[in-house]
Design an enzyme around this catalytic site. Structure first.
Site, mmCIF file in Angstrom:
data_model
loop_
_atom_site.group_PDB
_atom_site.id
_atom_site.type_symbol
_atom_site.label_atom_id
_atom_site.label_comp_id
_atom_site.label_asym_id
_atom_site.label_seq_id
_atom_site.Cartn_x
_atom_site.Cartn_y
_atom_site.Cartn_z
ATOM 1 C CG ASP A 31 37.227 38.980 30.066
ATOM 2 O OD1 ASP A 31 37.299 37.956 30.772
ATOM 3 O OD2 ASP A 31 36.154 39.461 29.673
ATOM 4 C CG ASP A 33 33.300 34.175 28.380
ATOM 5 O OD1 ASP A 33 33.167 33.366 27.452
ATOM 6 O OD2 ASP A 33 33.531 33.848 29.558
#
Length: 314
Positions: A31, A33
């Site tokens: 991922d 953020d």
């Protein structure tokens, strides 16, 4: 899912355990953020970790539910923050995967009504998918506005310019049972500085679900479709050889579980280990899919393992 090497779920690992994991896995899904950056600032050590994995011949991809920017903008951001080895084909955003779903899976014929930012529209346009153009008078209302006659899908993403008129139009289009109802992701909110939060795409989708009486098909995490996109573009992807690294239990860890991947929670983002332990101890077995196999404070914890591997090879 129980992790490899005999560890049970939600175990913090370090040093030799991380080294063994790096040696065992061929495919790393990150991922963005909260895992490799916060806004416009890279997490300390993250660029070195990602660049080292790529240079060691590991497959690295990025799976993000952020639908606000096209993939080419992500490439520029990666480079700007020091991730110099990241290429366009390694980036799988919910906007890009939504475009693939509309073009290759449902083969939509007709226009798509988009609730979302310009980045989402650009991904659709690059895939050759026509979008309804918004050209209403500023004073238009749902009582007198024009409705496009050939809308075959409504797609909801993050939209910081959402209006009541957009919501009302989408509700009208969805009265047609043949009109698809899609959402880039179902993230409820995103953290901001100073303790504030930003409502996510999931909150907008929920409003439209209530208004239309229909449920959206979610494209991004935790749906399996994003992994299917990766498998279609990278040959020989074996879930057993993959590690999903994320910061959110309800999206990243559940995504990994849904796809048969080992999972790792990094504590630099939304979820903390106490929440994972609550899910682990829950009497609801469905909550166990939210529990990571491994936990690290930050992906910078990979760095000593790289140093050990370098010493072994010399």
């Amino acid at each position: 899912m129980a992790g490899a090497f005999g560890f049970k779920g939600c175990q913090k690992i370090r040093g030799p355990q991380i080294r063994n994991l790096l040696e065992a896995k061929d495919f790393f899904l990150f991922d963005c953020d909260g895992v490799i950056w916060h806004g416009e600032e890279a997490i300390t050590g993250a660029a070195k970790v990602v660049n080292s994995l790529i240079r060691q011949g590991k497959n690295v991809v990025f799976v993000t539910n952020n639908s606000t920017r096209p993939r080419e903008n992500y490439v520029h951001k990666f480079y700007r923050l020091g991730f110099t080895d990241v290429m366009l084909e390694q980036i799988f955003s919910s906007s890009y995967c939504s475009a693939l779903y509309l073009r290759d899976v449902v083969k939509v014929r007709g226009q798509v009504f988009v609730i979302g930012c310009e980045g989402l529209r650009r991904e659709l346009q690059e895939a050759g998918i026509p979008c309804v153009e918004e050209a209403d008078d500023p004073d238009a209302t749902i009582y007198d506005c024009a409705l496009a006659p050939d809308v075959q899908a409504v797609l909801v993403g993050h939209d910081d310019k959402l209006t009541f008129l957009k919501l009302a139009k989408a509700s009208c289009y969805l009265r047609n049972p043949d009109c698809l109802f899609l959402a880039t992701d179902n993230d409820p909110w995103h953290p901001l500085s100073g303790g504030r939060i930003l409502p996510g795409s999931g909150s907008l989708t929920a409003a439209l679900e209530v208004a239309s009486g229909r449920k959206a098909t979610v494209i991004g995490k935790p749906s399996r479709f994003m992994f299917e996109c990766i498998s279609s573009q990278f040959r020989g992807v074996d879930p057993a050889q993959c590690l999903m690294v994320g910061d959110r239990l309800e999206t990243d860890m559940l995504f990994g579980s849904n796809c048969g991947l080992d999972t790792m929670l990094t504590l630099t983002g939304v979820s903390q280990i106490e929440e994972a332990q609550e899910y682990q101890n829950s009497e609801l077995t469905t909550n166990h899919s939210l529990v990571p196999d491994y936990v690290v404070d930050t992906i910078a914890d990979f760095l000593p393992a790289f140093e050990e591997l370098d010493e072994q090879s010399n």
